[in-house]
Write a protein that holds these residues in place. Structure first.
Motif, PDB file in Angstrom:
ATOM      1  N   TYR A  29      38.788  37.431  51.101  1.00  0.00           N
ATOM      2  CA  TYR A  29      39.445  36.362  50.345  1.00  0.00           C
ATOM      3  C   TYR A  29      39.610  35.172  51.276  1.00  0.00           C
ATOM      4  O   TYR A  29      40.567  35.088  52.023  1.00  0.00           O
ATOM      5  N   ALA A  31      39.855  31.717  50.653  1.00  0.00           N
ATOM      6  CA  ALA A  31      40.827  30.677  50.296  1.00  0.00           C
ATOM      7  C   ALA A  31      41.973  31.319  49.525  1.00  0.00           C
ATOM      8  O   ALA A  31      41.912  31.489  48.324  1.00  0.00           O
ATOM      9  N   VAL A  32      43.024  31.695  50.226  1.00  0.00           N
ATOM     10  CA  VAL A  32      44.150  32.400  49.624  1.00  0.00           C
ATOM     11  C   VAL A  32      45.256  31.401  49.309  1.00  0.00           C
ATOM     12  O   VAL A  32      45.716  30.663  50.175  1.00  0.00           O
ATOM     13  N   GLU A  33      45.669  31.384  48.051  1.00  0.00           N
ATOM     14  CA  GLU A  33      46.778  30.537  47.631  1.00  0.00           C
ATOM     15  C   GLU A  33      48.083  31.327  47.786  1.00  0.00           C
ATOM     16  O   GLU A  33      48.143  32.508  47.428  1.00  0.00           O
ATOM     17  N   PRO A  34      49.127  30.701  48.300  1.00  0.00           N
ATOM     18  CA  PRO A  34      50.415  31.393  48.444  1.00  0.00           C
ATOM     19  C   PRO A  34      50.941  31.943  47.109  1.00  0.00           C
ATOM     20  O   PRO A  34      51.599  32.976  47.080  1.00  0.00           O
ATOM     21  N   PHE A  35      50.601  31.266  46.014  1.00  0.00           N
ATOM     22  CA  PHE A  35      51.025  31.705  44.682  1.00  0.00           C
ATOM     23  C   PHE A  35      50.540  33.122  44.377  1.00  0.00           C
ATOM     24  O   PHE A  35      51.204  33.879  43.683  1.00  0.00           O
ATOM     25  N   HIS A  36      49.376  33.497  44.903  1.00  0.00           N
ATOM     26  CA  HIS A  36      48.776  34.799  44.613  1.00  0.00           C
ATOM     27  C   HIS A  36      48.977  35.826  45.728  1.00  0.00           C
ATOM     28  O   HIS A  36      48.455  36.939  45.641  1.00  0.00           O
ATOM     29  N   THR A  78      47.003  31.874  36.800  1.00  0.00           N
ATOM     30  CA  THR A  78      47.011  30.657  37.603  1.00  0.00           C
ATOM     31  C   THR A  78      48.363  29.975  37.688  1.00  0.00           C
ATOM     32  O   THR A  78      48.579  29.128  38.552  1.00  0.00           O
ATOM     33  N   LYS A  80      49.280  27.972  35.404  1.00  0.00           N
ATOM     34  CA  LYS A  80      49.028  26.687  34.751  1.00  0.00           C
ATOM     35  C   LYS A  80      48.788  26.909  33.267  1.00  0.00           C
ATOM     36  O   LYS A  80      48.398  27.979  32.837  1.00  0.00           O
TER      37      LYS A  80
END
Length: 82
Positions: A29, A31-36, A78, A80
């Motif tokens: 992974y 590009a890991v987004e903190p949200f996930h 997401t 969103k």
């Protein structure tokens, strides 16, 4: 006093888990987004906890049995509106 081992409980287990998590985040992974982040950690916890009791095939069958009939919406995935 520091205690690193108490019977079958020791710090090596958590160090091993964190090493596996860091390798998956850096390698699989990118590009890991903190949200996930909680989802990535949950996945790694499942893999780590079933590493000795399940093969890749039985682990996949277990995952599929747990997600069958469940729905994941774009908003849930997401955070969103679609």
């Amino acid at each position: 006093m520091n205690e690193y081992v108490n019977g079958r409980v020791h710090t090596q287990g958590i160090e091993n888990f964190w090493a596996c998590l860091k390798r998956s985040l850096a390698g699989t992974y990118v590009a890991v987004e903190p949200f996930h982040m909680d989802a990535y950690v949950d996945e790694q916890v499942f893999r780590y906890n079933t590493r000795k009791t399940h093969s890749d095939e039985t682990r996949l069958a277990k995952v599929l049995s747990q997600v069958a009939g469940r729905r994941l919406t774009y908003k849930e995935l997401t955070g969103k509106e679609g």
